[in-house]
Design a protein around this motif. Structure first.
Motif, short mmCIF file in Angstrom:
data_model
loop_
_atom_site.label_atom_id
_atom_site.label_comp_id
_atom_site.label_asym_id
_atom_site.label_seq_id
_atom_site.Cartn_x
_atom_site.Cartn_y
_atom_site.Cartn_z
N ILE A 167 0.79 -1.36 -0.44
CA ILE A 167 -0.06 0.18 -0.15
C ILE A 167 1.17 0.93 0.28
CG2 ILE A 167 -1.58 1.24 1.10
CD1 ILE A 167 -2.79 -1.46 2.58
N ASN A 168 0.66 2.35 -0.91
CA ASN A 168 1.77 3.78 -0.48
C ASN A 168 3.01 2.96 -1.00
OD1 ASN A 168 1.79 5.84 -1.47
ND2 ASN A 168 1.73 6.41 0.36
N GLN A 214 -3.23 5.72 4.70
CA GLN A 214 -4.01 6.24 4.89
C GLN A 214 -5.27 6.17 3.96
OE1 GLN A 214 -2.93 8.56 7.25
NE2 GLN A 214 -1.53 7.12 7.85
N ILE A 215 -5.70 6.98 4.53
CA ILE A 215 -7.62 6.84 4.08
C ILE A 215 -6.85 7.66 2.26
CG2 ILE A 215 -9.69 7.79 3.85
CD1 ILE A 215 -9.40 7.89 7.14
N LYS A 245 -7.35 -6.78 -8.50
CA LYS A 245 -7.79 -5.71 -8.66
C LYS A 245 -7.11 -4.77 -8.36
CE LYS A 245 -12.50 -7.65 -8.49
NZ LYS A 245 -11.61 -9.36 -8.61
N THR A 246 -7.48 -2.99 -7.89
CA THR A 246 -6.60 -2.14 -6.89
C THR A 246 -7.93 -1.56 -6.43
OG1 THR A 246 -5.64 -1.12 -9.31
CG2 THR A 246 -6.37 -0.13 -7.30
N PHE A 247 -7.50 -1.39 -5.20
CA PHE A 247 -8.61 -1.35 -4.06
C PHE A 247 -8.84 0.42 -3.19
CE2 PHE A 247 -9.50 -5.84 -4.57
CZ PHE A 247 -10.33 -5.66 -3.79
N ILE A 248 -9.49 1.49 -2.83
CA ILE A 248 -9.21 2.13 -2.27
C ILE A 248 -9.24 2.63 -0.84
CG2 ILE A 248 -10.15 5.01 -2.07
CD1 ILE A 248 -8.58 4.21 -4.72
N SER A 283 -6.12 -2.67 11.05
CA SER A 283 -7.60 -3.13 9.94
C SER A 283 -7.42 -1.77 9.45
CB SER A 283 -8.45 -3.41 11.12
OG SER A 283 -8.76 -1.77 11.79
N VAL A 284 -7.95 -2.05 8.20
CA VAL A 284 -8.12 -1.56 6.74
C VAL A 284 -9.34 -2.01 6.07
CG1 VAL A 284 -6.23 -0.59 6.60
CG2 VAL A 284 -6.61 -2.71 5.19
#
Length: 118
Positions: free
Chosen positions: A20-21, A75-76, A89-92, A109-110
Motif C-alpha cells: 500500500i503506497n 492512510q485513507i 484488482k486495485t482497492f481504495i 485493520s483496513v
C-alpha cells in the motif's frame, strides 16, 4: 519452514504480503464482499413481473501486520493493488484502524472498495 501443499485445495492468503503506497504489510486475513441489490419489477396492479440483480461495488476488509517497527501506517485514500489471485484488482482505503495487543504483532485493520476504471 515453507508451507508446501500436496493437494489441489487453496491454502493460505494468495496475495500476502501486500503493498500500500509503496509500503509492504503482511496480510493476516482478507475478506472480500461481492454484493448486489435485487430490483423487483411489478405491473400496474402491483403483481410481480420479474426481478433483476444490480451489482454493487466490491468491498474488502483486512488485518495487516506491520513488517517492521518503523513501518508507516496506511492512510485513507491510499491504493492497495493486488497483482495476482482471484481478487486481482486495485482497492481504495476508506477506513484505517490501529490495533495494539500486549504480546502480539503490531497490526492495523483496513477496509475499502474496488477502484472503478483502474
Amino acid at each position: 519452514m515453507a508451507i508446501t501443499s500436496d493437494g489441489t485445495q487453496s491454502f493460505g492468503i494468495e496475495v500476502s504480503p501486500v503493498t500500500i503506497n509503496s509500503v509492504t504489510y503482511v496480510a493476516e486475513d482478507m475478506n472480500f464482499t461481492y454484493a448486489g441489490n435485487r430490483v423487483d419489477i411489478n405491473d400496474a396492479n402491483g403483481e410481480p413481473l420479474g426481478s433483476t440483480t444490480v451489482p454493487q461495488r466490491v468491498e474488502f476488509s483486512s488485518t495487516l501486520q506491520y513488517a517492521a517497527s518503523s513501518t508507516a501506517n496506511p492512510q485513507i485514500g491510499h491504493e492497495m493493488v493486488l497483482a495476482s489471485g482471484r481478487n486481482q484488482k486495485t482497492f481504495i482505503l476508506t477506513e484505517v484502524g490501529d490495533a495494539q495487543t500486549q504480546g502480539d504483532y503490531a497490526k492495523c485493520s483496513v477496509s475499502g472498495y474496488e477502484k472503478i476504471n483502474a
